[in-house]
Every structure is written in C-alpha cells, then in structure tokens.
Design an enzyme around this catalytic site. Structure first.
Site: not given
Ligand code: AMP
Length: 212
Positions: A8, A83, A122, A155, A166
């Site tokens: 994404k 989400r 990654r 990360r 996740r």
């Molecule tokens: P990402 O970089 O999109 O994989 O997001 C990393 C982490 O940020 C996720 O595993 C959640 O802990 C948090 N996060 C990101 N976007 C959201 C969202 N829309 N709602 C809740 N938690 C989020």
C-alpha cells in the site's frame, strides 16, 4: 487498502506524482508521533508495537486534523485508513464536512506467504521513511538509506509473531471495510503480486477507468 505488507505504502507514494495529491499514511503519522514523544505518541505506542489497531476515538481526531490541512484541499491518497467499520463512518462524516467525496477504495491482494516474506525482509529509514527490502530492493550500501544516509531499521511490528497478529487483525476488523465499499460499488480490486512497476500500471489503469 489491503493486508499489511501488500505494498500500500509503496504504491501510494508512486501515485503522488500521477494524481498530484499528497500521500496520507495513518501508520506514518502514528510512528512520527511515537518518535517525537508527543501526547498522541505516548497513547499509541503499545498498540503499534503489538500490531493492534489504535482505538477509533484517537483515529477520528487524527484524520480530521490531517484532512483539514491545506495540502489535502484538492485531494489526497489515504493509506491505512479506514481500517474498521467505525472509521468508515468517521471518514464519511469528515468528507461530508469538507464537501469532498471518495473516488474509489482500492484494495491490493497477495497470498499470505508472500506477505510474510515481504514484511520480514522489509527495512525502513527512520530519517525519511523510505522503504527497502533485503532481497528485492536492497540499499546500495547494506543497512544504509540510499536517500538520506540514515541507518535502516526493522519496524518492531515486522517480526514474524507480530505479523501473524496483524494479519489476524486485518481479517477480523478490516475485511468488513472492504465489503462495505463493495456494497457501495466503490471497491476496486487490484492484484498486488508482481513487479512494483506492473502493479503501479494496474493501479493507474483502474484510476483512469474510474475517472473516465
Ligand atoms: P501501517 O503502517 O499502515 O501498517 O500501520 C502500522 C500500525 O499503525 C498498525 O498496525 C496500527 O497499530 C496503527 N494504525 C495505522 N493506521 C491505523 C488505523 N486506521 N486505525 C488504527 N490503527 C492504525
């Protein structure tokens, strides 16, 4: 949209030029908050580290503030939001207040084995958020960001155990979001397997179709 590690962020960054709209990643905003030691950062750190979703009440304020900023005035590419079904409603309300609409909800798909491979390999740059991969996009000097020279890191949520959590969170809480947009006739499904250039081309073709 799409499961963690499906590409994404990588693809959203590539569409910035095509669309002339900013890339808004809620994950990046939350990680910045943790890094900067802000109030929000203190509240969300444990959720990020465990691969759990940050509660919707915190996400509502965050998205409202971000979409109200000037650079989002003529459009934006949302990455990682909404989400949950509650976030779909939050976004509906924010868009209504801004007098804006959604062109489409793109979902990228890839098999779980490929996702785990991508995420465990990654490496990210804490300086400029550039993303690398040990096999498929290795930096020129091992462990060093090509763009800004910072030391690359993994990360904390890219370890195999957290990745499995996740993915489970995604299936349980985010899959229904895709279904909600499907019911609205706005879901655009795109194959996330293959060369990143090919995937960008697929996204651009779908964008042309919905904008025609
Ligand atoms: P990402 O970089 O999109 O994989 O997001 C990393 C982490 O940020 C996720 O595993 C959640 O802990 C948090 N996060 C990101 N976007 C959201 C969202 N829309 N709602 C809740 N938690 C989020």
């Amino acid at each position: 949209m799409g499961p963690p590690g499906v590409g994404k962020g990588t693809q959203a960054v590539r569409l910035v030029g095509t669309l002339g709209a900013p890339h808004i990643s809620t994950g990046d905003i939350l990680r910045e908050a943790v890094k900067g030691g802000t109030d929000l950062g203190g509240k969300v750190r444990s959720f990020l580290e465990a691969g759990k979703l940050v509660p919707d009440d915190l996400m509502g304020g965050l998205i409202l503030d971000r979409l109200a900023q000037n650079d989002a005035g003529s459009g934006f590419i949302l990455d990682g939001f909404p989400r949950t079904l509650e976030q779909v409603h939050l976004l509906d309300r924010v868009l209504e207040n801004l007098g804006a609409g959604l062109d489409g909800a793109f979902i990228l798909a890839a098999p779980e084995g490929e996702i785990v491979r991508r995420l465990t390999g990654r490496r990210v740059c804490p300086g400029c958020n550039a993303v690398f991969h040990l096999d498929s996009k290795a930096p020129e000097a091992p462990g060093v960001c090509d763009d800004c020279g910072s030391a690359l890191v993994q990360r904390p949520d890219d370890t195999e155990a957290v990745i499995r959590d996740r993915l489970a969170v995604y299936e349980e809480q985010t899959r229904p979001v895709a279904e909600a947009y499907r019911e609205r006739g706005q879901l655009v499904e795109v194959d996330g397997l293959g060369d990143p250039d090919e995937i960008t081309a697929r996204l651009e073709d779908s964008l042309k179709e919905i904008r025609a």
